[in-house]
Design an enzyme around this catalytic site. Structure first.
Site, PDB file in Angstrom:
ATOM      1  N   ARG A 124       0.833  -1.200   0.000  1.00 65.75           N
ATOM      2  CA  ARG A 124       0.000   0.000   0.000  1.00 65.75           C
ATOM      3  C   ARG A 124       0.867   1.249   0.000  1.00 65.75           C
ATOM      4  O   ARG A 124       1.833   1.340   0.764  1.00 65.75           O
ATOM      5  CB  ARG A 124      -0.880   0.012   1.247  1.00 65.75           C
ATOM      6  CG  ARG A 124      -1.960   1.093   1.200  1.00 65.75           C
ATOM      7  CD  ARG A 124      -2.780   1.053   2.468  1.00 65.75           C
ATOM      8  NE  ARG A 124      -4.049   1.746   2.339  1.00 65.75           N
ATOM      9  CZ  ARG A 124      -4.676   2.325   3.347  1.00 65.75           C
ATOM     10  NH1 ARG A 124      -4.157   2.298   4.556  1.00 65.75           N
ATOM     11  NH2 ARG A 124      -5.834   2.925   3.161  1.00 65.75           N
ATOM     12  N   ASP A 249     -13.923  -1.234   5.711  1.00 68.66           N
ATOM     13  CA  ASP A 249     -12.963  -0.336   6.348  1.00 68.66           C
ATOM     14  C   ASP A 249     -12.976  -0.445   7.880  1.00 68.66           C
ATOM     15  O   ASP A 249     -12.476   0.449   8.566  1.00 68.66           O
ATOM     16  CB  ASP A 249     -13.169   1.130   5.937  1.00 68.66           C
ATOM     17  CG  ASP A 249     -11.948   1.984   6.258  1.00 68.66           C
ATOM     18  OD1 ASP A 249     -10.833   1.431   6.207  1.00 68.66           O
ATOM     19  OD2 ASP A 249     -12.096   3.176   6.577  1.00 68.66           O
TER      20      ASP A 249
HETATM   21  C1  0GY Z   1      -8.550   3.851   5.935  1.00 61.85           C
HETATM   22  C2  0GY Z   1      -8.485   5.264   6.184  1.00 61.85           C
HETATM   23  C3  0GY Z   1      -7.685   5.998   6.982  1.00 61.85           C
HETATM   24  C4  0GY Z   1      -6.481   5.598   7.558  1.00 61.85           C
HETATM   25  C5  0GY Z   1      -5.598   4.778   7.019  1.00 61.85           C
HETATM   26  O1  0GY Z   1      -3.427   4.060   6.758  1.00 61.85           O
HETATM   27  C6  0GY Z   1      -4.222   4.641   7.487  1.00 61.85           C
HETATM   28  O2  0GY Z   1      -3.906   5.090   8.595  1.00 61.85           O
HETATM   29  O3  0GY Z   1      -5.893   4.058   5.976  1.00 61.85           O
HETATM   30  C7  0GY Z   1      -8.049   7.410   7.170  1.00 61.85           C
HETATM   31  O4  0GY Z   1      -7.685   7.990   8.191  1.00 61.85           O
HETATM   32  O5  0GY Z   1      -8.699   7.983   6.277  1.00 61.85           O
HETATM   33  O6  0GY Z   1      -8.194   3.364   4.862  1.00 61.85           O
HETATM   34  O7  0GY Z   1      -9.036   3.097   6.747  1.00 61.85           O
END
Ligand code: 0GY
Length: 293
Positions: A124, A249
């Site tokens: 990612r 999510d």
């Molecule tokens: C998600 C969204 C968030 C966070 C992350 O990598 C991450 O910390 O993905 C967000 O804060 O929008 O994908 O769950």
């Protein structure tokens, strides 16, 4: 090591509703996370937030409740490039889960092999500035050189303000690229909005590109049940029926306005994807092609 959760950080719903729809056999939650527990898997000191623990056992229990048979666990920025919690969860899940890791460009062959054996099939790249997990393009290209021979793909988390950087990456590499959360376009503008138009043009420019119609709860202006995100989701399913994925999510990091009911997020699938064949594509066949073959 116990850690103090970021003030104001919302905990996930401990008791989500039971969905009214029944998901097809083999349904996959293609975007979820595991966090901690911090005493076994401490959060990265560089993380922009410290979440409430959301361990693998709770994720698997949630999936049983919602009707998902499989999942793709995505490394979030709070664990940095330490994929230990992810690997632990993947080993517990066996063949029912796959993973998307975050890695450094210096990663060695042995670690990549270990991740692959655990079920990781992608890396990612985070382009969302507030999460402070950006990497220079040259580091990302170095990572792709290492993961491409394993047949892995790239998952991109971006907002419309970084779409040019994402395009540059896509044009430079040959791996499949999956974009999270509908590219975070402003859904209230609908499919005629310029941000959506740019996203659709990019997604239809190559058959290597995939999209997740996840996260209406982050993009909505109206709140639950997120009707204002339907038009963009429906259009993406129509335009990319063979390259669309759905995810909850969970545990919904950094939600500010409210915490979604995961049962409601599942029932939304019936609204945005009433056609049973397309629904099977999105929930079963597409994730199988990307993660299980
Ligand atoms: C998600 C969204 C968030 C966070 C992350 O990598 C991450 O910390 O993905 C967000 O804060 O929008 O994908 O769950």
């Amino acid at each position: 090591m116990r850690q103090i959760v970021t003030p104001g950080y919302l905990p996930f719903d401990p008791d989500p509703g039971k969905p009214q729809i029944v998901l097809p056999e083999g349904a996959c939650d293609s975007h979820c996370h595991v966090f901690g527990p911090a005493d076994r898997f401490p959060y990265a000191p560089t993380s922009s937030y410290v979440p409430v623990d959301a361990p693998a056992e709770l994720l698997f229990r949630l999936h049983d409740h919602l009707g998902f048979d499989r999942c793709v666990i995505v490394q979030a920025s709070c664990h940095g490039a330490d994929n230990s919690a992810l690997v632990d969860a993947l080993r517990k899940a066996g063949d029912k889960a796959r993973g998307v890791a975050v890695v450094d460009p210096a990663i060695g062959v042995d670690e990549l092999k270990m991740l692959h054996e655990a079920g990781v099939r992608g890396v990612r790249f985070n382009f969302v500035k507030r999460l402070k997990a950006l990497q220079p393009l040259k580091d990302r290209l170095q990572i792709i050189e290492k993961i491409a021979p394993l047949g892995w793909h790239v998952v991109v988390y971006c907002e419309p303000d970084s779409i040019d950087d994402v395009r540059l990456l896509i044009e430079t590499v040959e791996t499949p690229v999956v974009i999270d959360h509908m590219g975070r376009v402003p859904v209230e503008k609908g499919v005629d909005g310029p941000e959506y138009q740019t996203l659709e043009q990019l997604l239809t420019s190559s058959d290597r590109l995939w999209i997740k119609v996840s996260c209406p709860e982050r993009l909505t202006r109206q709140g639950p049940p997120y009707l204002d995100a339907d038009a963009v989701s429906k259009r993406l399913i129509e335009v990319l029926p063979d390259r669309v994925l759905y995810g909850t999510d969970w545990p919904h990091p950094n939600m500010v306005s409210h915490m979604p009911d995961d049962g409601l997020l599942v029932d939304r699938i019936a609204r945005i994807c009433p056609d049973e064949t397309l629904r099977r594509n999105m929930l079963v066949d597409n994730p199988t092609r990307l993660y299980w073959t």
